[in-house]
Design an enzyme around this catalytic site. Structure first.
Site, PDB file in Angstrom:
ATOM      1  N   SER A 156     -13.905  -0.599   7.426  1.00  0.00           N
ATOM      2  CA  SER A 156     -13.542  -1.427   8.525  1.00  0.00           C
ATOM      3  C   SER A 156     -13.515  -0.489   9.696  1.00  0.00           C
ATOM      4  O   SER A 156     -13.236   0.883   9.459  1.00  0.00           O
ATOM      5  CB  SER A 156     -11.969  -1.908   8.216  1.00  0.00           C
ATOM      6  N   TYR A 169      -3.555   0.973   5.506  1.00  0.00           N
ATOM      7  CA  TYR A 169      -4.957   0.061   5.547  1.00  0.00           C
ATOM      8  C   TYR A 169      -5.838   0.685   6.057  1.00  0.00           C
ATOM      9  O   TYR A 169      -7.184   0.825   5.572  1.00  0.00           O
ATOM     10  CB  TYR A 169      -4.629  -1.391   6.007  1.00  0.00           C
TER      11      TYR A 169
END
Ligand code: NAP
Length: 278
Positions: A156, A169
């Site tokens: 990501s 995350y």
């Protein structure tokens, strides 16, 4: 709890017809993983779909089998559970039809670092990081021996943005980028292609899990656009694919700066600025 079901005609028939490697996709019940499943099926690849929600995978598989004729196996597995994960690893080790692994399953949790529970953080790290290592480790020796195949890891852009406020995350996604670059370095010369894909905000259910209404956000990419762009990068054998980044030279500059600093680390003496105590 894990079940394995065969849907479709025989493996031999399909492989002799297609001559394409089967693709194992984690997190294939919805979102980015389900879209990868659709696209690889349309390219004529047999599939192994892995996730927890078997009803969703069955619905997807029966539609894709009807539309494309590929063979689709469904593996119901909670990848945070050791026994389920072990069975997916065995499948990757032993099933020589599988030549492409899409390490996509992942999730997000809401709140700041101070608000998140450590057990939730630990599960997040397990699913978003440890699982990818274990699955790559299961398939890599076979692919390296064959001198062929691919591992796609979904990272990501958050892995490049500590300022985003999604620390654990983002850390897992930085891990996935590094893992992919390292694996590309080690496995590339052996004929195995490794790709890191870095989406930015993409319209899937992951935002619900993070407690965010995606409809309130701007610049959200549709999942079909994300996966189609990622597959262009895949076909070009790009090591790092960032579909939302329009100016590719910005990534080249960042990665170039990283490579440039490497030659400056090899010093036995600490830098001058650390030789004077405060
Ligand atoms: P999603 O719509 O929430 O889908 C996640 C998938 O992972 C589902 O198929 C889910 O299936 C599966 N999964 C979740 N927990 C699992 C577990 N314990 N065991 C097995 N499977 C599990 O999310 P997505 O947006 O498609 O995310 C896919 C990947 O893209 C993730 O790695 C995510 O971090 C990354 N990503 C997404 C975005 C975005 O904006 N959407 C941006 C950057 C990166 P079950 O619930 O059926 O198990």
């Amino acid at each position: 709890m894990m079940m394995i079901m065969n849907i479709g005609s025989t493996t031999e028939k399909s492989n002799s017809m297609t001559q394409r490697p089967a693709v194992l996709i984690t997190g294939a019940s919805t979102g980015i993983g389900a879209t990868y499943a659709e696209r690889f099926a349309r390219r004529g690849h047999d599939l192994v779909l892995v996730a927890r929600n078997v009803a969703r995978m069955e619905a997807l598989a029966s539609r894709l089998r009807q539309e494309t004729g590929v063979v689709i196996d469904i593996v119901q597995a909670d990848l945070t559970q050791t026994s389920d994960l072990a069975r997916v690893e065995s499948r990757l080790r032993d099933d020589a039809r599988i030549g492409i692994l899409v390490n996509n399953a992942g999730t997000a949790i809401g709140g700041s670092f101070l608000e998140q529970g450590v057990d939730d953080m630990t599960r997040l790290v397990a699913l978003n990081a440890t699982v990818l290592v274990r699955l790559a480790s299961a398939i890599a020796p076979r692919l390296a021996t064959a001198g062929d195949g691919a591992i796609v890891n979904i990272s990501s852009v958050v892995g490049l943005i500590p300022e985003f406020g999604s620390t654990v995350y983002g850390a897992t996604k930085a891990f996935v980028l590094f893992l992919s670059q390292g694996l590309a370095h080690e496995l590339g010369p052996k004929g195995v292609y490794v790709q890191a894909v870095l989406p930015a905000a993409t319209r899937t259910e992951i935002w619900d899990h993070a407690g965010v209404d995606v409809n309130t956000m701007g610049n959200v990419m549709e999942v079909a656009d994300l996966v189609d762009a990622a597959l262009v990068g895949f076909d070009r054998r790009e090591p790092v694919t960032i579909p939302p980044l329009h100016d590719a030279s910005q990534w080249d500059a960042l990665d170039g700066a990283r490579k440039a600093i490497i030659g400056s680390f090899g010093n036995a003496q600490p830098a001058e600025r650390y030789r004077t105590p405060v």
